[in-house]
Scaffold this motif. Structure first.
Motif, mmCIF file in Angstrom:
data_model
loop_
_atom_site.group_PDB
_atom_site.id
_atom_site.type_symbol
_atom_site.label_atom_id
_atom_site.label_comp_id
_atom_site.label_asym_id
_atom_site.label_seq_id
_atom_site.Cartn_x
_atom_site.Cartn_y
_atom_site.Cartn_z
ATOM 1 N N SER A 27 11.906 6.885 6.674
ATOM 2 C CA SER A 27 10.945 6.818 7.408
ATOM 3 C C SER A 27 9.486 6.654 6.452
ATOM 4 C CB SER A 27 10.719 7.707 8.553
ATOM 5 O OG SER A 27 10.573 8.859 8.155
ATOM 6 N N LEU A 28 9.913 7.331 5.219
ATOM 7 C CA LEU A 28 8.636 7.433 4.434
ATOM 8 C C LEU A 28 8.071 6.080 4.088
ATOM 9 C CD1 LEU A 28 10.099 9.883 1.762
ATOM 10 C CD2 LEU A 28 8.408 10.419 3.408
ATOM 11 N N ILE A 29 6.755 6.362 4.079
ATOM 12 C CA ILE A 29 5.854 5.016 3.593
ATOM 13 C C ILE A 29 5.318 5.065 2.426
ATOM 14 C CG2 ILE A 29 3.769 3.659 4.402
ATOM 15 C CD1 ILE A 29 4.268 4.696 7.221
ATOM 16 N N ARG A 30 5.602 3.874 1.656
ATOM 17 C CA ARG A 30 5.291 3.797 0.249
ATOM 18 C C ARG A 30 3.577 3.867 0.008
ATOM 19 N NH1 ARG A 30 6.690 -0.666 -0.630
ATOM 20 N NH2 ARG A 30 8.924 -0.476 -1.236
ATOM 21 N N PHE A 31 3.136 4.694 -0.840
ATOM 22 C CA PHE A 31 1.924 4.806 -1.177
ATOM 23 C C PHE A 31 1.109 3.594 -1.567
ATOM 24 C CE2 PHE A 31 -1.713 5.999 -4.435
ATOM 25 C CZ PHE A 31 -2.405 6.710 -3.388
ATOM 26 N N PRO A 32 0.184 3.309 -0.837
ATOM 27 C CA PRO A 32 -0.340 1.561 -0.925
ATOM 28 C C PRO A 32 -0.391 1.298 -2.694
ATOM 29 C CG PRO A 32 -1.549 2.768 0.985
ATOM 30 C CD PRO A 32 -0.607 3.969 -0.025
ATOM 31 N N ASP A 33 -0.991 2.227 -3.390
ATOM 32 C CA ASP A 33 -1.271 1.619 -4.704
ATOM 33 C C ASP A 33 0.146 1.615 -5.433
ATOM 34 O OD1 ASP A 33 -3.841 1.417 -4.570
ATOM 35 O OD2 ASP A 33 -4.338 3.015 -5.544
ATOM 36 N N THR A 34 1.142 1.726 -4.706
ATOM 37 C CA THR A 34 2.485 1.667 -5.285
ATOM 38 C C THR A 34 3.066 0.053 -4.987
ATOM 39 O OG1 THR A 34 2.867 3.981 -5.715
ATOM 40 C CG2 THR A 34 4.785 2.594 -6.003
ATOM 41 N N PRO A 35 3.267 -0.752 -5.886
ATOM 42 C CA PRO A 35 3.735 -2.005 -5.223
ATOM 43 C C PRO A 35 5.373 -1.826 -5.032
ATOM 44 C CG PRO A 35 3.597 -2.079 -7.495
ATOM 45 C CD PRO A 35 2.840 -0.792 -7.197
ATOM 46 N N PRO A 36 5.861 -2.802 -4.323
ATOM 47 C CA PRO A 36 7.212 -2.973 -4.045
ATOM 48 C C PRO A 36 8.096 -2.837 -5.281
ATOM 49 C CG PRO A 36 6.173 -4.244 -2.500
ATOM 50 C CD PRO A 36 5.168 -3.847 -3.456
ATOM 51 N N GLU A 37 9.071 -2.421 -5.405
ATOM 52 C CA GLU A 37 10.047 -2.508 -6.571
ATOM 53 C C GLU A 37 10.152 -3.799 -7.202
ATOM 54 O OE1 GLU A 37 13.467 -0.205 -6.882
ATOM 55 O OE2 GLU A 37 12.934 1.201 -5.336
ATOM 56 N N ILE A 38 10.235 -5.004 -6.174
ATOM 57 C CA ILE A 38 10.188 -6.070 -6.640
ATOM 58 C C ILE A 38 9.052 -6.948 -6.013
ATOM 59 C CG2 ILE A 38 11.515 -8.199 -6.847
ATOM 60 C CD1 ILE A 38 14.166 -6.799 -7.150
ATOM 61 N N TRP A 39 8.310 -7.611 -6.671
ATOM 62 C CA TRP A 39 7.123 -8.466 -6.142
ATOM 63 C C TRP A 39 7.057 -9.448 -6.817
ATOM 64 C CZ3 TRP A 39 3.818 -7.625 -2.329
ATOM 65 C CH2 TRP A 39 2.658 -8.100 -2.499
ATOM 66 N N GLY A 40 7.503 -10.598 -6.251
ATOM 67 C CA GLY A 40 7.683 -12.016 -6.965
ATOM 68 C C GLY A 40 6.783 -13.188 -6.535
ATOM 69 N N GLU A 41 5.856 -13.397 -7.297
ATOM 70 C CA GLU A 41 4.850 -14.567 -7.423
ATOM 71 C C GLU A 41 4.392 -14.562 -6.135
ATOM 72 O OE1 GLU A 41 5.844 -18.759 -8.332
ATOM 73 O OE2 GLU A 41 7.112 -17.733 -9.630
ATOM 74 N N ILE A 42 3.842 -13.591 -5.211
ATOM 75 C CA ILE A 42 2.897 -13.428 -4.090
ATOM 76 C C ILE A 42 1.648 -14.014 -4.338
ATOM 77 C CG2 ILE A 42 2.230 -12.216 -2.271
ATOM 78 C CD1 ILE A 42 5.271 -12.411 -2.839
ATOM 79 N N PRO A 43 0.954 -14.814 -3.917
ATOM 80 C CA PRO A 43 -0.200 -15.390 -4.225
ATOM 81 C C PRO A 43 -1.151 -14.370 -4.280
ATOM 82 C CG PRO A 43 0.572 -16.790 -2.863
ATOM 83 C CD PRO A 43 1.664 -15.690 -2.908
#
Length: 1007
Positions: free
Chosen positions: A162-178
């Motif tokens: 249930s832990l929510i990622r700290f907002p300044d930490t991007p997902p492990e894979i972040w692919g070409e999002i505009p």
């Protein structure tokens, strides 16, 4: 200061801080709000979330006063965006902060998420900055600001899942999002509904399509969703889907990011990615966004399923058959006016309302209007007068069928006219972009190939980097283009020569109209020249396929398909070869048709280019299952070659190789084999034994012999060709691997099950190592391995799961009605019937039967042969009369097309004899069995498994006629031979010993 403020909070809420906190945030900062909520909960403080965007018409003091209706502390999540909600003038905010908020300062607290300056009066909130700090420090500052003792909930832990990622930490894979649009407006209710739909959907069904007309804001909304809810995901992957080839390539690139072991072939990587997403391994919290996916064909092959979420943007409402859908309409008027007033602060609310009405609240049009008003500082009455009274020569017609107001053309005309005066180089870039296709444009190739012959008005793009950057910046600022990042872009390593931009389809249409002038012809020529320069030159190498996928959409808009430049024509053919090699058959067929349509107007029909076009097109058509179309095309070329004034022996040879293959697929086996023998002889004469074309001809001869049932000759041919291929091409060449598969298939059909299994196991290992586990050729090798294991008899436990897996992957690559998939359906149905799953076997057998009949016609030997399998299911289900009728018809049909001695006819006769016996026609059964045994011994030899099955069957019929002595001798001899050749424990031997009536499975094989 922090200690004093903490004491104030403690006075209000108690020694350990407040019991309740209302977290007030703009929708833009939902990830921060949810993180704050969780951290407070972890420390025993109850919190509530309230998204806040107070209506402009409600006094700000009233809206803030409503927040105080909640008990406890009100925590405002601030950045400079917060004070633009509404929007409101900064003076109004300062007044309220100094008055109302100051009077209730003990109830308000704030955190600050920006390093940009806030309004001066914000000091009354004493916001604590969370910008640029790590998670532990951010949590400590939050707790301190609210007066919460960090020891208050010592030892309290939330479940890991249930832990929510700290907002300044991007997902492990972040692919070409505009990039996130800092001016994104409204849509909060829609985004919340979208999240709810995805979260509430059952596992494997969490897919939603945003549908609406062009320019309505679907892409912007999808990008905002990805950013806003990024803390919910470990993987967020963006797939541009305007073009099918780019889509497949981009989706397949996720394999590398997921750490999957796979080759470069798109279908192979797509299968691996879908399987990994389905399992949720290595990540179960994933989001895949398919942007601009309008064609639903092949949706089931591409759409991932599993624990994650799929988001699609499309103009096609047909997605309702595949996913949940959410209709996206224009802005609400409040959203429209808010956006205009934020982008152009000098305009009033009534003026913003008038502009919004003029453009029908369509977001894309409002973006352009706001960009113009904000950049030019023009007054709204003047702007609207120009829009309403503007004259654009013959360009006053509507922009298209998307319901875009006529005024939008005038608005664009104003912008382009201004750019012509102030930034003419931006117009050059725009005009050049209009000569590409809409969507992703590899604009960097202009700078990557300075040797290209550019027209004079574009040469500055190569020599003047500062002007290049300035022009692009201008167009991005006016929302005409958006920059795209790919590969190393995210790490800042991309240079101008690698730059790509995105131009919306509607923008492209309007720009093309308004910039179409004297330079368009020259610019289109420049683009096709650049495309030719960017051609990697080797479509055989899968490492080049992403580049070909990028170039392919731009061939036709640039005029490359009717170019007479040999370099451009080579690039066009290489793109077609790419379609064939990467199994993009539908795209290849469309491209080939357009090439032929253009080239036929100026090119010699027997030129080398037209011959190569025909060769590639026919290969694609055959692999796609359009055998008759390929045959007609090949015949037309052969006729032209025969009628040409100058003979072309090599061209005629290549044509004959293709025609012989067509004939085989069409079921004309004898004619195909005769022609193929002539081709092999001619190829050896012209080219020699070891040339590639000769080896291909030798391979095709082996296939022709195999479908004729001449297994021993096929084996000898394939072994000889394999030996030459290993010497000439190497053991790891794809053609050599194909021949290895063929030899193993020959051995299996000859009854050499152990030898076939050993060879095919080695073949598959090499395929996996060289081509990847899910390459098309590897899948075929795995299907053959499953058949080898089934015949050898020692690997039955997991065989059904293996065959089902291969079938699923074949379907993903080819579709359900492709002939290769139908073969897997047929073979799996045979396995299921043999193991008692009659209902599923019946369903699959009928599917294979209907599929082959539709593909080949009812008279084709394969379409006839699959009837025998359907009959076996009926017979096993007790429907013996129906089974007999089908088998008699199939036997007559196969005998008519193949002759009495073909192994397929012998197998069908074996089954028909059994059906006659089961229906009480024992004399007829014995007569057929005796004739079948005689023919099998002549065709296959005394020790072939099918011959021995015929012998056991005849013994069964003779016992039914009480001719026990002959029956006993036949049975004893068959058992001895089966034991010696297959082994005492082989299923065939055990079945014969138990006096089970033998049967024959038809393996559908088009070669």
């Amino acid at each position: 200061m922090a200690e004093q403020r903490s004491g104030g909070a403690a006075d209000h809420g108690g020694r350990n801080g407040p019991e309740h906190v209302l977290v007030v945030f703009p929708g833009y900062h939902r990830p921060w709000a949810t993180w704050v909520n969780q951290r407070l909960d972890a420390h025993g403080v109850r919190a509530s979330l309230q998204r806040w965007d107070p209506p402009r018409e409600v006094p700000l003091e009233d809206s803030l006063g409503d927040l105080l209706l909640a008990r406890g502390q009100v925590l405002l999540v601030l950045d400079d965006w917060f004070f633009q909600l509404g929007p409101r003038a900064s003076g109004e905010w300062n007044d309220v902060l100094r008055g109302f908020v100051a009077a209730h300062s003990e109830r308000f607290a704030a955190v600050n998420l920006t390093n940009r300056p806030l309004l001066p009066a914000t000091a009354v909130l004493e916001p604590v900055s969370l910008w640029g700090v790590g998670e532990e420090e951010a949590e400590a500052r939050l707790l301190s600001r609210l007066g919460i003792d960090p020891r208050r909930a010592a030892g309290r832990r939330l479940p890991a899942g249930s832990l929510i990622r700290f907002p300044d930490t991007p997902p492990e894979i972040w692919g070409e999002i505009p990039r996130r649009n800092p001016r994104f407006t409204g849509r909060d209710d829609l985004l919340t509904e979208l999240q709810a739909r995805l979260m509430d959907a059952g596992r494997g069904n969490a897919a939603c399509t945003l549908v609406g007309m062009s320019g309505i804001g679907k892409t912007q909304m999808a990008a905002e969703y990805a950013h806003r809810f990024s803390s919910d995901y470990d993987v967020v992957w963006w797939v541009s889907s305007d073009d099918r080839n780019v889509q497949r390539d981009r989706f397949g690139e996720l394999a590398t990011e997921l750490g999957l072991t796979t080759g470069n072939e798109p279908g192979e990587r797509i299968r691996a990615v879908r399987e990994a997403l389905r399992r949720g391994d290595p990540h179960s919290r994933w989001l895949v966004v398919f942007d601009g996916w309008d064609d639903t064909d092949g949706a089931n092959v591409m759409l991932p399923q599993g624990p994650g979420h799929v988001l699609i943007t499309s103009r096609n409402r047909g997605w309702g058959e595949f996913t949940d859908t959410l209709s996206i309409r224009g802005f609400d008027r409040a959203e429209s006016t808010a956006y205009l007033m934020r982008r152009a602060p000098h305009i009033t609310a009534p003026e913003a309302d008038e502009v919004a009405a003029e453009f029908g609240d369509v977001p894309l049009q409002l973006v352009q209007a706001a960009a113009w008003l904000g950049e030019s500082r023009m007054e709204v009455p003047e702007y609207l007068r120009m829009v309403r009274e503007g004259r654009i020569n013959a360009m006053d017609e509507p922009a298209g069928g998307d319901g875009i107001p006529n005024a939008s053309l005038t608005s664009w005309s104003i912008l382009i006219n201004r750019l012509r005066r102030t930034q003419p180089q931006a117009i050059d870039v725009l005009s050049l972009c209009a000569s590409f296709a809409p969507g992703r444009i590899p604009l960097g190739i202009v700078r990557a190939y300075p040797q290209a012959d550019l027209p004079e008005d574009l040469r500055w793009m190569v020599t003047d980097l500062a002007a290049w950057s300035r022009a692009l910046d201008t167009l991005v600022n006016f929302s005409v283009l958006s920059r795209e990042s790919r590969g190393p872009v995210a790490s800042g390593e991309m240079g101008p020569h690698q730059e790509s931009v995105h131009m919306h389809r509607l923008v492209h249409d309007i720009v093309a109209r308004l910039t179409d002038g004297e330079h368009r012809t020259a610019h289109r020529k420049a683009v096709r020249t650049l495309l030719a320069e960017a051609d990697p030159g080797n479509p055989m190498d899968s490492r080049n396929w992403p580049r070909y996928a990028e170039l392919l959409p731009h061939l036709e808009p640039s005029g490359a398909l009717n170019s007479r430049n040999p370099r451009v024509q080579t690039a066009v053919l290489n793109c077609l070869r790419y379609c064939f090699r990467s199994a993009e058959y539908r795209a290849g067929i469309r491209l080939a048709e357009r090439i032929r349509e253009n080239w036929s107007t100026f090119m010699d029909p027997v030129s080398s280019e037209m011959q190569e076009l025909t060769s590639q097109e026919c290969s694609i058509l055959r692999n796609y299952g359009r055998f008759r179309d390929a045959y007609q095309l090949d015949l037309a070329l052969r006729t032209r070659l025969d009628e040409a004034e100058t003979s072309d022996p090599l061209g005629s040879l290549r044509s004959d190789i293709s025609i012989a293959s067509d004939l085989r697929f069409l079921g004309q086996y004898q004619e195909s084999e005769r022609m193929q023998r002539d081709v092999v002889a001619e190829s050896r004469r012209l080219l020699g034994e070891n040339e590639f074309l000769t080896l291909v001809a030798g391979n095709n001869l082996g296939v022709a012999l195999r479908v004729l049932g001449r297994y021993k000759e096929a084996y000898e041919q394939d072994i000889a060709t394999l030996t030459r291929a290993e010497s000439a091409l190497g053991a790891l060449h794809s053609q050599t691997l194909i021949l290895g598969n063929n030899v193993a298939q020959d051995q299996r059909l000859l009854g050499q099950y152990r030898e076939a299994l050993a060879r095919q196991e080695a073949n598959v290992r090499v395929h996996v190592r060289i081509m990847g586990p899910q390459h098309l050729q590897t899948l075929y090798a795995r299907a053959q391995l499953a058949l080898c294991r089934r015949r050898e008899g020692s690997f039955q436990q997991d065989l059904g799961a293996t065959m089902a897996s291969v079938l699923e992957q074949m379907q993903q690559v080819h579709g359900r009605d492709h002939y290769i998939t139908l073969a897997s359906i047929n073979n799996y149905a045979n396995y299921l019937r043999e193991h008692g799953d009659l209902d599923h076997a019946r369903e699959l057998s009928r599917e294979a039967e209907a599929g082959y009949r539709a593909l080949l016609g009812p008279a084709h030997p394969v379409a006839t042969g699959v009837l025998a399998n359907t009959a076996l299911v009926l017979q096993a289900s007790g429907e013996r009369a129906d089974a007999l009728a089908i088998l008699e018809a199939a036997l007559a049909g196969l005998t008519s097309s193949l002759g009495s001695d073909h192994p397929w006819v012998l197998g069908c006769a074996l089954n028909t004899g059994a059906a006659r016996n089961f229906n009480g026609r024992v004399h007829d059964a014995a007569e057929l069995s005796r004739d079948t045994l005689r023919r099998a011994r002549h065709t296959l030899g005394n020790e072939h498994p099918l011959t021995l099955s015929c012998q056991v069957a005849l013994a069964t019929d003779l016992r039914g006629l009480r001719e026990t002595e002959e029956a006993g001798k036949l049975e004893e001899d068959a058992l001895l031979t089966l034991t010696r050749t297959l082994g005492a424990q082989h299923p065939h031997t055990l079945s014969a010993r138990q006096r089970n009536r033998p049967y024959w499975d038809f393996e559908a094989n088009l070669g």
